[in-house]
Design a protein around this motif. Structure first.
Motif, mmCIF file in Angstrom:
data_model
loop_
_atom_site.group_PDB
_atom_site.id
_atom_site.type_symbol
_atom_site.label_atom_id
_atom_site.label_comp_id
_atom_site.label_asym_id
_atom_site.label_seq_id
_atom_site.Cartn_x
_atom_site.Cartn_y
_atom_site.Cartn_z
ATOM 1 N N SER A 86 -3.358 -4.130 3.264
ATOM 2 C CA SER A 86 -3.339 -3.436 1.970
ATOM 3 C C SER A 86 -3.716 -1.968 2.044
ATOM 4 C CB SER A 86 -4.271 -4.157 0.983
ATOM 5 O OG SER A 86 -5.615 -4.099 1.428
ATOM 6 N N VAL A 87 -3.823 -1.416 3.251
ATOM 7 C CA VAL A 87 -4.189 0.003 3.405
ATOM 8 C C VAL A 87 -3.214 0.682 4.361
ATOM 9 C CG1 VAL A 87 -5.938 1.639 4.213
ATOM 10 C CG2 VAL A 87 -6.637 -0.424 2.967
ATOM 11 N N GLN A 88 -2.793 1.883 3.979
ATOM 12 C CA GLN A 88 -2.060 2.755 4.881
ATOM 13 C C GLN A 88 -2.345 4.195 4.466
ATOM 14 O OE1 GLN A 88 2.105 1.616 4.237
ATOM 15 N NE2 GLN A 88 2.450 3.522 3.128
ATOM 16 N N PRO A 89 -2.081 5.169 5.305
ATOM 17 C CA PRO A 89 -2.323 6.574 4.921
ATOM 18 C C PRO A 89 -1.536 6.931 3.673
ATOM 19 C CG PRO A 89 -1.983 6.401 7.271
ATOM 20 C CD PRO A 89 -1.649 5.045 6.696
ATOM 21 N N PRO A 124 0.801 -1.228 0.000
ATOM 22 C CA PRO A 124 0.000 0.000 0.000
ATOM 23 C C PRO A 124 0.835 1.280 0.000
ATOM 24 C CG PRO A 124 0.238 -0.759 2.235
ATOM 25 C CD PRO A 124 1.037 -1.713 1.385
ATOM 26 N N GLY A 125 2.182 1.179 -0.213
ATOM 27 C CA GLY A 125 3.025 2.361 -0.119
ATOM 28 C C GLY A 125 2.598 3.502 -1.012
ATOM 29 N N ASP A 126 2.276 3.188 -2.278
ATOM 30 C CA ASP A 126 1.839 4.218 -3.217
ATOM 31 C C ASP A 126 0.320 4.237 -3.387
ATOM 32 O OD1 ASP A 126 4.480 5.175 -4.039
ATOM 33 O OD2 ASP A 126 4.703 3.198 -4.966
ATOM 34 N N VAL A 127 -0.276 3.061 -3.435
ATOM 35 C CA VAL A 127 -1.730 2.954 -3.634
ATOM 36 C C VAL A 127 -2.283 1.907 -2.671
ATOM 37 C CG1 VAL A 127 -3.590 2.448 -5.263
ATOM 38 C CG2 VAL A 127 -1.475 3.529 -6.086
ATOM 39 N N SER A 128 -3.250 2.314 -1.865
ATOM 40 C CA SER A 128 -3.966 1.358 -1.017
ATOM 41 C C SER A 128 -5.073 0.714 -1.847
ATOM 42 C CB SER A 128 -4.565 2.060 0.208
ATOM 43 O OG SER A 128 -3.548 2.504 1.079
ATOM 44 N N ILE A 129 -5.307 -0.566 -1.618
ATOM 45 C CA ILE A 129 -6.339 -1.286 -2.374
ATOM 46 C C ILE A 129 -7.186 -2.111 -1.417
ATOM 47 C CG2 ILE A 129 -6.785 -3.043 -4.138
ATOM 48 C CD1 ILE A 129 -4.295 -2.195 -5.575
ATOM 49 N N VAL A 130 -8.506 -2.033 -1.585
ATOM 50 C CA VAL A 130 -9.425 -2.825 -0.769
ATOM 51 C C VAL A 130 -10.390 -3.568 -1.685
ATOM 52 C CG1 VAL A 130 -9.273 -1.236 1.186
ATOM 53 C CG2 VAL A 130 -11.079 -0.925 -0.519
#
Length: 362
Positions: A354-357, A286-292
């Protein structure tokens, strides 16, 4: 009370009703329907005309509907390889086998016309229930025809059960076993917004699909609740629930420089395709893009990183569907949708990796 009056009250035509209207004997009707005896063309034409008019269901299966045989439930599924559908079917099979019932599976191949034709065929076969899995197409003609089939199944002593889709409009004798689709999307979008994401590429699925409509509605409601403007340009409806949809939508979003920092995929499978496109672009999750995702099928925990998603109790929905049919049969009567035949199960977010700010825009 006469036998004719009793059959009329039950709502299901009998062979005696057909004989009376056609002006022939019960034996004559039986000969026409069995096809084992020579009959005149005039007699066959007259009897079959009445059979169609009265929507008479002729079969040995009728004995099972009356309790004299093994009940069968027909599972109509879009794609037998779809993990979410497979889990619902597993729940149906488990609950049916416990009761000594049989299950059959038919595939619709994402074709509304084939789905409607299969419903009609199962009615003619005299199954105890037709269980439709997955979202429906929000098209007026489809809704009207399905309502007609629901009433026809009910008249034949069978039941239409909608699993994972909303109930039909009006007073239609069908059971709906649904999940809180919109609230699941609301919770997931809220999770992304709470993490600081504002530019969220949303992939709900085809706009005329009820599942996609609910997920988009929940997402929009979350944006409103968080006071964040919702940008329609960040919504891509151009695909079904496949990896290709997620892959191509992310590629298009990057090409158009939409600057999204997160992807809200309509299913876990769509999320897998989105992950592939992000990595091929030289970016990280998720460094550049978080995906859910949405569904919480086994794939969600097998991806790297493991996917944050919405859990849907698919197997339980299948079991509830069969219990609803069993309860109706035990009561020995017909019920309408107004009498509580709409069950809604809850959903919840499963937080993984898969999520971070957002650190920067993709």
């Amino acid at each position: 009370m006469s036998q004719h009056k009793a059959s009329a009250d039950s709502g299901r035509a009998t062979i005696r009703d057909v004989a009376e209207r056609a002006g022939v004997s019960v034996a004559s009707v039986s000969r026409v329907l069995s096809g084992n005896y020579p009959v005149s063309d005039e007699l066959r034409s007259r009897v079959m005309k009445v059979v169609r008019e009265m929507d008479y269901v002729t079969n040995a299966h009728a004995r099972s509907l009356a309790g004299g045989g093994t009940p069968t439930v027909a599972i109509l599924i879009n794609n037998i390889t779809g993990a979410a559908f497979a889990h619902i079917a597993q729940g149906v099979e488990n609950a049916a086998s416990v009761r000594g019932w049989l299950s059959m599976v038919c595939t619709t191949s994402d074709d509304p016309e084939r789905e409607l034709a299969l419903v009609n065929l199962m009615r003619q076969q005299g199954v105890a229930a037709v269980i439709l899995l997955g979202g429906a197409y929000d098209v007026e003609d489809y809704q009207l025809r399905m309502a007609r089939f629901a009433r026809s199944l009910d008249a034949a002593g069978s039941r239409l059960v909608l699993v994972g889709r909303p109930p039909l409009d009006g007073d239609v004798p069908a059971t709906a076993v649904d999940y809180d689709n919109e609230s699941g999307a609301y919770a997931m979008a809220s999770h992304l917004l709470s993490a600081g994401h504002r530019k969220i590429l949303t992939l709900p699925g085809h706009s005329d699909f009820t599942t996609a409509q609910g997920r988009l509605a929940g997402t929009r409601r979350a944006f409103a609740a968080h006071g964040v403007p919702f940008d329609p340009e960040m919504v891509n409806h151009h695909g079904g629930y496949s990896p290709e949809y997620g892959y191509q939508a992310v590629q298009e979003g990057l090409r158009r420089k939409l600057g999204f920092t997160a992807v809200l995929a309509g299913t876990d499978v769509v999320a897998a395709g989105a992950m592939q496109a992000v990595r091929e672009a030289g970016l990280t999750v998720p460094g550049d893009v978080s995906i859910v995702g949405y569904d919480d099928i086994p794939l969600a925990s097998q991806l790297f990183p493991q996917l944050t998603t919405v859990h849907v109790p698919y197997e339980e929905m299948g079991r509830v569907a069969v219990r609803a049919v069993a309860d109706q049969r035990e009561r020995g009567g017909r019920r309408t949708a107004r009498e509580g035949d709409h069950v809604v199960l809850g959903t919840h977010v499963v937080v993984r990796q898969s999520v971070q700010p957002p650190a920067r825009r993709a």
